[in-house]
Design a protein around this motif. Structure first.
Motif, PDB file in Angstrom:
ATOM      1  N   SER A 289       0.821  -1.210   0.000  1.00  0.00           N
ATOM      2  CA  SER A 289       0.000   0.000   0.000  1.00  0.00           C
ATOM      3  C   SER A 289       0.855   1.259   0.000  1.00  0.00           C
ATOM      4  N   ALA A 290       1.825   1.318   0.923  1.00  0.00           N
ATOM      5  CA  ALA A 290       2.693   2.492   0.999  1.00  0.00           C
ATOM      6  C   ALA A 290       3.552   2.630  -0.248  1.00  0.00           C
ATOM      7  N   ALA A 291       4.065   1.497  -0.746  1.00  0.00           N
ATOM      8  CA  ALA A 291       4.892   1.533  -1.948  1.00  0.00           C
ATOM      9  C   ALA A 291       4.089   2.033  -3.142  1.00  0.00           C
ATOM     10  N   ALA A 292       2.864   1.531  -3.288  1.00  0.00           N
ATOM     11  CA  ALA A 292       2.020   1.944  -4.407  1.00  0.00           C
ATOM     12  C   ALA A 292       1.687   3.433  -4.328  1.00  0.00           C
ATOM     13  N   ALA A 293       1.415   3.905  -3.112  1.00  0.00           N
ATOM     14  CA  ALA A 293       1.068   5.312  -2.952  1.00  0.00           C
ATOM     15  C   ALA A 293       2.212   6.216  -3.384  1.00  0.00           C
ATOM     16  N   LYS A 294       3.427   5.864  -2.980  1.00  0.00           N
ATOM     17  CA  LYS A 294       4.578   6.706  -3.309  1.00  0.00           C
ATOM     18  C   LYS A 294       4.886   6.661  -4.794  1.00  0.00           C
ATOM     19  N   VAL A 295       4.842   5.482  -5.379  1.00  0.00           N
ATOM     20  CA  VAL A 295       5.150   5.361  -6.808  1.00  0.00           C
ATOM     21  C   VAL A 295       4.045   6.004  -7.656  1.00  0.00           C
ATOM     22  N   ALA A 296       2.808   5.825  -7.260  1.00  0.00           N
ATOM     23  CA  ALA A 296       1.695   6.434  -8.006  1.00  0.00           C
ATOM     24  C   ALA A 296       1.817   7.949  -8.008  1.00  0.00           C
ATOM     25  N   ALA A 297       2.192   8.516  -6.843  1.00  0.00           N
ATOM     26  CA  ALA A 297       2.362   9.965  -6.770  1.00  0.00           C
ATOM     27  C   ALA A 297       3.524  10.422  -7.634  1.00  0.00           C
ATOM     28  N   ALA A 298       4.610   9.647  -7.637  1.00  0.00           N
ATOM     29  CA  ALA A 298       5.794  10.032  -8.409  1.00  0.00           C
ATOM     30  C   ALA A 298       5.529   9.989  -9.907  1.00  0.00           C
ATOM     31  N   PHE A 299       4.771   8.996 -10.363  1.00  0.00           N
ATOM     32  CA  PHE A 299       4.525   8.832 -11.785  1.00  0.00           C
ATOM     33  C   PHE A 299       3.204   9.441 -12.251  1.00  0.00           C
ATOM     34  N   GLY A 300       2.400   9.939 -11.305  1.00  0.00           N
ATOM     35  CA  GLY A 300       1.113  10.520 -11.683  1.00  0.00           C
ATOM     36  C   GLY A 300       0.139   9.493 -12.217  1.00  0.00           C
ATOM     37  N   LEU A 301       0.183   8.272 -11.649  1.00  0.00           N
ATOM     38  CA  LEU A 301      -0.680   7.184 -12.088  1.00  0.00           C
ATOM     39  C   LEU A 301      -1.759   6.897 -11.056  1.00  0.00           C
ATOM     40  N   PRO A 302      -2.881   6.285 -11.463  1.00  0.00           N
ATOM     41  CA  PRO A 302      -3.924   5.926 -10.502  1.00  0.00           C
ATOM     42  C   PRO A 302      -3.390   4.969  -9.440  1.00  0.00           C
ATOM     43  N   ARG A 303      -3.629   5.275  -8.194  1.00  0.00           N
ATOM     44  CA  ARG A 303      -3.086   4.460  -7.105  1.00  0.00           C
ATOM     45  C   ARG A 303      -3.613   3.030  -7.161  1.00  0.00           C
ATOM     46  N   ARG A 304      -4.877   2.866  -7.549  1.00  0.00           N
ATOM     47  CA  ARG A 304      -5.470   1.521  -7.575  1.00  0.00           C
ATOM     48  C   ARG A 304      -4.703   0.612  -8.531  1.00  0.00           C
ATOM     49  N   ASP A 305      -4.355   1.148  -9.725  1.00  0.00           N
ATOM     50  CA  ASP A 305      -3.644   0.329 -10.708  1.00  0.00           C
ATOM     51  C   ASP A 305      -2.238  -0.021 -10.218  1.00  0.00           C
ATOM     52  N   VAL A 306      -1.572   0.952  -9.622  1.00  0.00           N
ATOM     53  CA  VAL A 306      -0.212   0.710  -9.133  1.00  0.00           C
ATOM     54  C   VAL A 306      -0.240  -0.277  -7.961  1.00  0.00           C
ATOM     55  N   TYR A 307      -1.264  -0.167  -7.119  1.00  0.00           N
ATOM     56  CA  TYR A 307      -1.385  -1.084  -5.977  1.00  0.00           C
ATOM     57  C   TYR A 307      -1.584  -2.521  -6.458  1.00  0.00           C
ATOM     58  N   ALA A 308      -2.378  -2.696  -7.502  1.00  0.00           N
ATOM     59  CA  ALA A 308      -2.591  -4.041  -8.041  1.00  0.00           C
ATOM     60  C   ALA A 308      -1.278  -4.633  -8.541  1.00  0.00           C
TER      61      ALA A 308
END
Length: 317
Positions: A289-308
């Motif tokens: 969850s934390a990893a997805a949130a940080k990467v999603a913010a960095a790349f400007g991607l939807p958090r749900r997709d990055v979390y999956a």
């Protein structure tokens, strides 16, 4: 909206020498055109914007309506009475705020049903924006009582226009949670929003808020606006991390604060390999969850997709 425009915030300082204004009257209290003195405003609920600092920032129509109102609802009678005195107005005031609204509202509704002209003001700025009043408007509309608004000062729009950040799309998010963990979680939810973000903030929490925003959103451009429309108005513009460092060293600023944060930085769309590399680096020391949130913010991607994708990498052998 207030100078921070929030119930319970510090009282706005109105200039001691602010002159009385002589409005140019319209025949129906600002609802038509022509000359002469205004008639009494129409019955109903009038949402009246008041100054966020400079007492002269009030419209002629607002003065006409306050002058003709049967009752003025306000957060703090001391603040509103001072504004009324500056402009030579003398009307009954009734406190209406978060702590007494449920008790007072039935009485207000009864008076509206009888044809009263009632004005609702906040301590500073536009009513209902981080201020009490929403429930009263809902009840009035449901009861078929006329509701109108008298636009005027707003700290949110004032800060946005001064921030030198994109104004074509923006999200006002009020106050962030006071605790760091909850604040970061909220910022993570907003990380993918492709618009400028506008927040109200306590001066005492400003450096911590900016530091959390920098950690979650990265080095986005931002602006801190304070004392808007007042003598010592200031807008400081820089990246989030630089602003956080400045206020950590300088200490809490004086006055009421609005923070504007720019939208996600434009970056090339990452390919799958880039995304996986970034996620693996974060997963080495954080949960999915934390990893997805940080990467999603960095790349400007939807958090749900990055979390999956983070879950898939975590479960992969």
């Amino acid at each position: 909206m207030n100078g921070t425009e929030a119930s319970g915030t510090p009282q706005p300082s109105l200039p001691e020498d602010a002159p009385d204004l002589t409005p140019a009257f319209e025949p129906d209290g600002g609802q038509g055109s022509g000359g002469g003195r205004p008639s009494k405003p129409r019955p109903g609920l009038h949402l009246v914007a008041t100054p966020i600092g400079n007492a002269r920032d009030i419209t002629l129509r607002a003065l006409d309506t306050l002058r003709g109102a049967d009752l003025v609802l306000c957060e703090d009678t001391r603040v509103t009475s001072r504004l009324m005195q500056i402009h030579g107005l003398h009307k009954p005031l009734m406190p209406y705020h978060d702590h007494n609204a449920a008790k007072v509202r039935p009485e207000v509704m009864a008076r509206l049903a009888q044809g009263a002209v009632i004005a609702l003001v906040s301590d500073a700025g536009t009513p209902l924006v981080s201020d009490p009043g929403y429930r009263l408007v809902v009840d009035a509309v449901a009861a078929g009582i006329p509701v109108t608004t008298l636009p005027g000062a707003s700290s949110v729009l004032a800060a946005l226009t001064l921030a030198a950040l994109p104004t074509d799309r923006f999200l006002f998010a009020g106050f962030l949670p006071p605790k760091s963990a909850a604040r970061r979680e909220t910022l993570q939810e907003l990380a993918g929003v492709r618009s400028s973000l506008v927040f109200l903030e306590s001066a005492q929490r400003l450096d911590d808020m900016l530091a959390d925003a920098a950690a979650v959103l990265g080095p986005r451009p931002a602006a801190v606006a304070r004392e808007l429309t007042k003598l010592f108005e200031e807008v400081r513009r820089d990246t989030l991390d630089t602003l956080a460092a400045h206020y950590r060293e300088a200490g809490p600023p004086k006055g009421e604060v609005v923070v504007v944060i720019g939208p996600p930085l434009e970056t090339a769309t990452p390919d799958a390999a880039d995304l996986d590399t970034a996620l693996r680096a974060e997963l080495a020391h954080a949960g999915p969850s934390a990893a997805a949130a940080k990467v999603a913010a960095a790349f400007g991607l939807p958090r749900r997709d990055v979390y999956a994708r983070a879950l898939a990498l975590k479960e992969a052998p």
